[in-house]
Enzyme design. Sequence first.
Site, mmCIF file in Angstrom:
data_model
loop_
_atom_site.group_PDB
_atom_site.id
_atom_site.type_symbol
_atom_site.label_atom_id
_atom_site.label_comp_id
_atom_site.label_asym_id
_atom_site.label_seq_id
_atom_site.Cartn_x
_atom_site.Cartn_y
_atom_site.Cartn_z
ATOM 1 N N TYR A 137 0.847 -1.212 0.000
ATOM 2 C CA TYR A 137 0.000 0.000 0.000
ATOM 3 C C TYR A 137 0.873 1.249 0.000
ATOM 4 O O TYR A 137 0.610 2.198 -0.742
ATOM 5 C CB TYR A 137 -0.894 -0.004 1.250
ATOM 6 N N LYS A 141 -0.986 6.856 -23.366
ATOM 7 C CA LYS A 141 -0.576 7.044 -24.760
ATOM 8 C C LYS A 141 0.904 6.636 -24.871
ATOM 9 O O LYS A 141 1.203 5.460 -24.976
ATOM 10 C CB LYS A 141 -0.822 8.493 -25.192
ATOM 11 N N PHE A 179 -7.355 19.632 -24.818
ATOM 12 C CA PHE A 179 -8.124 18.442 -25.164
ATOM 13 C C PHE A 179 -9.417 18.472 -24.338
ATOM 14 O O PHE A 179 -9.538 19.212 -23.380
ATOM 15 C CB PHE A 179 -7.326 17.154 -24.923
ATOM 16 N N ASP A 180 -10.395 17.640 -24.714
ATOM 17 C CA ASP A 180 -11.737 17.777 -24.119
ATOM 18 C C ASP A 180 -11.768 17.648 -22.600
ATOM 19 O O ASP A 180 -12.354 18.472 -21.909
ATOM 20 C CB ASP A 180 -12.747 16.820 -24.789
ATOM 21 N N ASP A 212 1.000 19.445 -20.968
ATOM 22 C CA ASP A 212 0.053 18.330 -21.066
ATOM 23 C C ASP A 212 0.701 17.342 -22.037
ATOM 24 O O ASP A 212 0.671 17.523 -23.250
ATOM 25 C CB ASP A 212 -1.295 18.851 -21.576
ATOM 26 N N ALA A 253 0.821 13.886 -22.898
ATOM 27 C CA ALA A 253 0.421 12.516 -23.226
ATOM 28 C C ALA A 253 1.299 11.913 -24.323
ATOM 29 O O ALA A 253 1.616 10.732 -24.297
ATOM 30 C CB ALA A 253 -1.040 12.503 -23.661
ATOM 31 N N HIS A 301 -20.094 14.334 -25.839
ATOM 32 C CA HIS A 301 -19.882 13.431 -26.972
ATOM 33 C C HIS A 301 -19.747 11.981 -26.559
ATOM 34 O O HIS A 301 -20.005 11.087 -27.346
ATOM 35 C CB HIS A 301 -18.664 13.874 -27.790
HETATM 36 N N1 F0G Z 1 -4.551 15.380 -22.432
HETATM 37 C C1 F0G Z 1 -4.530 14.988 -23.716
HETATM 38 C C2 F0G Z 1 -3.742 15.762 -24.709
HETATM 39 C C3 F0G Z 1 -5.253 13.854 -24.100
HETATM 40 O O1 F0G Z 1 -5.227 13.477 -25.374
HETATM 41 C C4 F0G Z 1 -5.983 13.147 -23.125
HETATM 42 C C5 F0G Z 1 -6.763 11.972 -23.466
HETATM 43 C C6 F0G Z 1 -5.958 13.596 -21.801
HETATM 44 C C7 F0G Z 1 -5.219 14.713 -21.492
HETATM 45 C C8 F0G Z 1 -6.711 12.877 -20.706
HETATM 46 O O2 F0G Z 1 -6.099 11.683 -20.390
HETATM 47 O O3 F0G Z 1 -7.753 9.901 -20.995
HETATM 48 O O4 F0G Z 1 -5.795 9.436 -19.503
HETATM 49 O O5 F0G Z 1 -7.688 10.796 -18.690
HETATM 50 N N2 F0G Z 1 -7.037 11.662 -24.639
HETATM 51 C C9 F0G Z 1 -7.692 10.453 -25.078
HETATM 52 C C10 F0G Z 1 -7.878 10.511 -26.564
HETATM 53 C C11 F0G Z 1 -8.882 10.051 -24.334
HETATM 54 O O6 F0G Z 1 -8.615 9.660 -27.091
HETATM 55 O O7 F0G Z 1 -7.284 11.360 -27.222
HETATM 56 P P1 F0G Z 1 -6.884 10.384 -19.878
#
Ligand code: F0G
Length: 462
Positions: free
Chosen positions: A73, A259, A125-126, A216, A218, A453
Amino acid sequence: MAIKYIPEPFRIKVVEPLRMLTREERETKIEEAKYNVFNLRGEDCYIDLLTDSGTNAMSQNQWGGLMVGDEAYAGANSYFKLVEAGKDIFNYGCIQPVHQGRAAEKVVFPILLEKGKYAISNMFFDTTRAHVELAGARAVDCVVEEAKDPITRAKFKGNMDVEKLEKLINELGPENVGLVVMTVTNNSAGGQPVSIKNMRETSEVCKKYNILLDIDSARFAENAYFIKRDEEGYADKSIKEIVRELFSYGDLFTMSAKKDGIVNMGGLIGVKDADTPLLLPIRANCISYEGFFTYGGLNGRDLEVLSIGLYESIDESYLAYRIGQMEYLAAKLDDAGIAYQSPVGGHGVFIDAKHMFPEIPYYEFPGQTLAIELYKEAGIRACDIGSYMLGNDPDTKKQLKSEFEFTRLAVPRRVYTQAHFDVVADALVAVKERARDIKRGYRITWEPPMLRHFQAHLAPAE
Ligand code: F0G
């Protein structure tokens, strides 16, 4: 012009069977899914390009790592191994695991943002946008103009418009800008990279106004590969050296490791300064939302495989193969006159659906329409990166008009082969051949208030 497919720098040890439904079955499935591809079952998709997130194939070393994952843990070995990997690759003083990217955002953003504040990004990103709004703040995009024109090829279309950034900071008032976020690669603009020069200039503006710069990150490794390939002065540097320089301009990073971490679940927060005052509030939020700070919502084995995946992602032969897949597909689209965000980005091919369906207005979602057509055509699952994903203005609740109407074909890492890409290209050509008969898109019949979406219901517009 056909280009050579760069062979996989690995061979296949485990296989996962696929099945192709009939066209009739697919038409029924997508109707039952209320024309929302997120409502389809995975097994009903022949080639699943919905996302490159958490859909990656692990290596034999990672599968081996699962067995040595330490499930303590507190203070698990796998935690220390991951922290060491993070410190080594990014050269940051603090590394905090979390369960995915949006968890990193949920932990960090409320510390830096509140009502009345703004966050400015090359493009949010969304989920990142959603977490800025959930913290009470407002999100503003500030990408370079070239990004908005899919046809014209330019290097580093993911860049921040630095001049506009400084103007925006002055208009909003520097004291009201809580955070600048640089997304690498710029997902919403088509997986387009950000140059080192742009990162440096953005960081200079942030320092001038005393605003923190969050990366950010990823797709940090794919971004570094583009820098090596396309930015003057970086051809002879290793990917790791480039990553370290790129990150040296940020103050912190939030990362979805699903990613370029080449895992199925995981995320990271990093802070450059080892003695940062952010560490305590980050750990406090992490303990409340994710779990004790040495596991951050992950299994010990997840920490272990991420520490391995981070190194595999900065392997140059892997990155050459990976970006080569995108270029292979893009070259086939060039031959067929199908427009996409060009040059092709790092994690997928973003088809210009506005170009494919010029008569469908943004509020009938050309990107979503093409995603539905691709599923009907060949069982390919893609998604909209356009007005359908962008959603409504949080204040006026009116449908926003996106700069782009893309259908994103996101490519999972180390999963699909050359023949799969040929199927995808053939399906796109087949849709293009009947595109002129498709004049109407889709309308929303139900939607939730945020990140709609993922869950909305649609119906053909008529
Ligand atoms: N930032 C970026 C640039 C992303 O592309 C994503 C996720 C996130 C943050 C959030 O990360 O999904 O691990 O919580 N993108 C995915 C996509 C979902 O399909 O592009 P997460």
